[in-house]
Enzyme design. Structure first.
Site, PDB file in Angstrom:
ATOM      1  N   HIS A 282      -9.575   0.942   4.563  1.00  0.00           N
ATOM      2  CA  HIS A 282      -8.316   1.133   5.298  1.00  0.00           C
ATOM      3  C   HIS A 282      -8.588   2.071   6.470  1.00  0.00           C
ATOM      4  O   HIS A 282      -9.403   2.993   6.366  1.00  0.00           O
ATOM      5  CB  HIS A 282      -7.257   1.717   4.359  1.00  0.00           C
ATOM      6  CG  HIS A 282      -5.888   1.720   4.969  1.00  0.00           C
ATOM      7  ND1 HIS A 282      -5.500   2.670   5.885  1.00  0.00           N
ATOM      8  CD2 HIS A 282      -4.848   0.872   4.822  1.00  0.00           C
ATOM      9  CE1 HIS A 282      -4.249   2.402   6.272  1.00  0.00           C
ATOM     10  NE2 HIS A 282      -3.835   1.321   5.645  1.00  0.00           N
TER      11      HIS A 282
ATOM     12  N   GLU B 120      -7.076   4.485   7.617  1.00  0.00           N
ATOM     13  CA  GLU B 120      -6.886   5.920   7.349  1.00  0.00           C
ATOM     14  C   GLU B 120      -8.127   6.511   6.678  1.00  0.00           C
ATOM     15  O   GLU B 120      -8.474   7.667   6.897  1.00  0.00           O
ATOM     16  CB  GLU B 120      -5.617   6.137   6.499  1.00  0.00           C
ATOM     17  CG  GLU B 120      -4.368   5.941   7.349  1.00  0.00           C
ATOM     18  CD  GLU B 120      -3.150   5.454   6.599  1.00  0.00           C
ATOM     19  OE1 GLU B 120      -3.129   5.511   5.356  1.00  0.00           O
ATOM     20  OE2 GLU B 120      -2.200   4.995   7.266  1.00  0.00           O
TER      21      GLU B 120
ATOM     22  N   LYS C  90       0.052   4.213  -0.272  1.00  0.00           N
ATOM     23  CA  LYS C  90      -0.645   5.387   0.279  1.00  0.00           C
ATOM     24  C   LYS C  90      -0.456   6.584  -0.661  1.00  0.00           C
ATOM     25  O   LYS C  90      -0.351   6.382  -1.869  1.00  0.00           O
ATOM     26  CB  LYS C  90      -0.157   5.695   1.696  1.00  0.00           C
ATOM     27  CG  LYS C  90      -0.135   4.465   2.587  1.00  0.00           C
ATOM     28  CD  LYS C  90       0.016   4.808   4.035  1.00  0.00           C
ATOM     29  CE  LYS C  90       0.226   3.534   4.821  1.00  0.00           C
ATOM     30  NZ  LYS C  90      -0.092   3.674   6.212  1.00  0.00           N
TER      31      LYS C  90
ATOM     32  N   GLU D 173      -5.541  -5.228  10.254  1.00  0.00           N
ATOM     33  CA  GLU D 173      -4.545  -4.186  10.477  1.00  0.00           C
ATOM     34  C   GLU D 173      -4.862  -3.452  11.771  1.00  0.00           C
ATOM     35  O   GLU D 173      -5.672  -2.507  11.763  1.00  0.00           O
ATOM     36  CB  GLU D 173      -4.561  -3.188   9.319  1.00  0.00           C
ATOM     37  CG  GLU D 173      -4.194  -3.778   7.984  1.00  0.00           C
ATOM     38  CD  GLU D 173      -3.556  -2.726   7.086  1.00  0.00           C
ATOM     39  OE1 GLU D 173      -2.423  -2.945   6.669  1.00  0.00           O
ATOM     40  OE2 GLU D 173      -4.178  -1.679   6.850  1.00  0.00           O
TER      41      GLU D 173
ATOM     42  N   SER E  20       3.232  -2.286  10.293  1.00  0.00           N
ATOM     43  CA  SER E  20       4.689  -2.266  10.521  1.00  0.00           C
ATOM     44  C   SER E  20       5.358  -3.608  10.206  1.00  0.00           C
ATOM     45  O   SER E  20       6.260  -4.026  10.932  1.00  0.00           O
ATOM     46  CB  SER E  20       5.001  -1.817  11.946  1.00  0.00           C
ATOM     47  OG  SER E  20       4.547  -0.487  12.153  1.00  0.00           O
TER      48      SER E  20
ATOM     49  N   GLY F 103       2.174   2.166  10.688  1.00  0.00           N
ATOM     50  CA  GLY F 103       3.101   3.284  10.570  1.00  0.00           C
ATOM     51  C   GLY F 103       3.739   3.695  11.888  1.00  0.00           C
ATOM     52  O   GLY F 103       4.362   4.754  11.973  1.00  0.00           O
TER      53      GLY F 103
ATOM     54  N   ASN G  16       0.869  -1.182   0.000  1.00  0.00           N
ATOM     55  CA  ASN G  16       0.000   0.000   0.000  1.00  0.00           C
ATOM     56  C   ASN G  16       0.903   1.229   0.000  1.00  0.00           C
ATOM     57  O   ASN G  16       1.480   1.580   1.022  1.00  0.00           O
ATOM     58  CB  ASN G  16      -0.874  -0.029   1.265  1.00  0.00           C
ATOM     59  CG  ASN G  16      -1.682   1.244   1.431  1.00  0.00           C
ATOM     60  OD1 ASN G  16      -1.798   2.044   0.504  1.00  0.00           O
ATOM     61  ND2 ASN G  16      -2.246   1.437   2.611  1.00  0.00           N
TER      62      ASN G  16
HETATM   63  C1  PEP Z   1      -0.794   0.117   5.918  1.00  0.00           C
HETATM   64  O1  PEP Z   1      -0.881   1.316   5.702  1.00  0.00           O
HETATM   65  O2  PEP Z   1      -1.664  -0.631   5.454  1.00  0.00           O
HETATM   66  C2  PEP Z   1       0.332  -0.377   6.715  1.00  0.00           C
HETATM   67  C3  PEP Z   1       0.284  -1.598   7.152  1.00  0.00           C
HETATM   68  O3  PEP Z   1       1.360   0.506   6.928  1.00  0.00           O
HETATM   69  P1  PEP Z   1       2.787   0.187   7.633  1.00  0.00           P
HETATM   70  O4  PEP Z   1       3.284  -1.105   7.055  1.00  0.00           O
HETATM   71  O5  PEP Z   1       3.651   1.343   7.271  1.00  0.00           O
HETATM   72  O6  PEP Z   1       2.528   0.072   9.093  1.00  0.00           O
END
Ligand code: PEP
Length: 248
Positions: free
Chosen positions: A93, A95, A11, A165, A210, A171, A9
């Site tokens: 997601h 976000e 983003k 997630e 992460s 992040g 992703n």
């Molecule tokens: C994500 O945005 O779906 C995500 C898992 O980000 P990160 O791997 O940076 O934590």
């Protein structure tokens, strides 16, 4: 046997040059047996689809509209994405749930639109830190996933992927331990099994939050974790590939 999937992703990162450099770098390398999927921002989807044409790396979008066409300024429909050669779309997601106030019902409507256009929806679910601390992780995830499970028929669900997630792990550098992630994945699979056992056996459940080359193998080694949704580390070809290899 479920084929593992590692999805990137991006983003709201990247530009024309970065898309070209990253994808060309991936294409030069020996790809893992796991399926790779990259999800760049809308403006770079066509470029990505063209660069990856004929390769085994799939292209996904990060959102789609509920409608397929019409007076919806600023929206991009699932049909338009399919037209570009996009095969997957991330939906719900955290976000988008946070910044665009996307509800479970809206995520369901988008999932239905994606399926109608022939796309594979990757539906994201996960609890906040506050919810985890209150012992509500399972409840929150089941509520988010439950709306999808109740809103689609068996054939539609066959094409759905869930990504667990935990919001507190996205992040932040904090990762759910393999055991914490496995617990939620097993719970998710058990509710899918209530709809249909075979469906549950075949459904891909990704972990995101992460994931890095050094923690990917232990997460992907868990029984019910079928790969990952990768944010930050997917912007680096070597790291993304290393995570892909960890899924073998
Ligand atoms: C994500 O945005 O779906 C995500 C898992 O980000 P990160 O791997 O940076 O934590």
């Amino acid at each position: 046997m479920r084929q593992k999937l590692v999805a990137g992703n991006w983003k709201m990162h990247g530009n024309l040059q970065m898309t070209q450099d990253l994808l060309k770098k991936l294409l030069k390398k020996q790809l893992p047996a796991a399926q790779l999927l990259v999800c760049p921002p809308f403006p770079y989807l066509q470029q990505a689809a063209q660069l990856l044409q004929g390769s085994t790396i799939a292209v996904g979008a990060q959102d789609c509209a509920v409608a397929q066409e019409g007076a919806f300024t600023g929206d991009v429909s699932a049909l338009m994405l399919a037209d570009l050669g996009v095969t997957h779309v991330l939906l719900g997601h955290s976000e988008r749930r946070q910044y665009q106030q996307e509800s479970n019902e809206l995520v369901l409507a988008k999932t239905q639109a994606a399926l109608a256009a022939g796309l594979i929806p990757v539906v994201c679910v996960g609890e906040t830190l506050q919810q985890r601390d209150a012992g509500l992780s399972g409840e929150v995830v089941l509520e988010q996933a439950g709306v999808i499970l109740r809103g689609l028929n068996r054939d539609q669900l066959d094409r759905v992927i869930f990504a667990y997630e935990p919001v507190w792990a996205i992040g932040t550098g904090l990762t759910a331990s393999p055991e914490q992630a496995q617990e939620i994945h097993a719970l998710l699979r058990s509710v899918v099994a209530k709809v249909d056992k075979k469906l549950a056996e075949n459904m891909l459940l990704l972990y995101g939050g992460s994931v890095k080359p050094d923690n990917a193998a232990s997460l992907f080694g868990m029984t019910d974790i079928d790969g990952g949704l990768i944010g930050g580390a997917s912007l680096d070809a070597d790291q993304f590939l290393a995570i892909g290899y960890a899924a073998e």
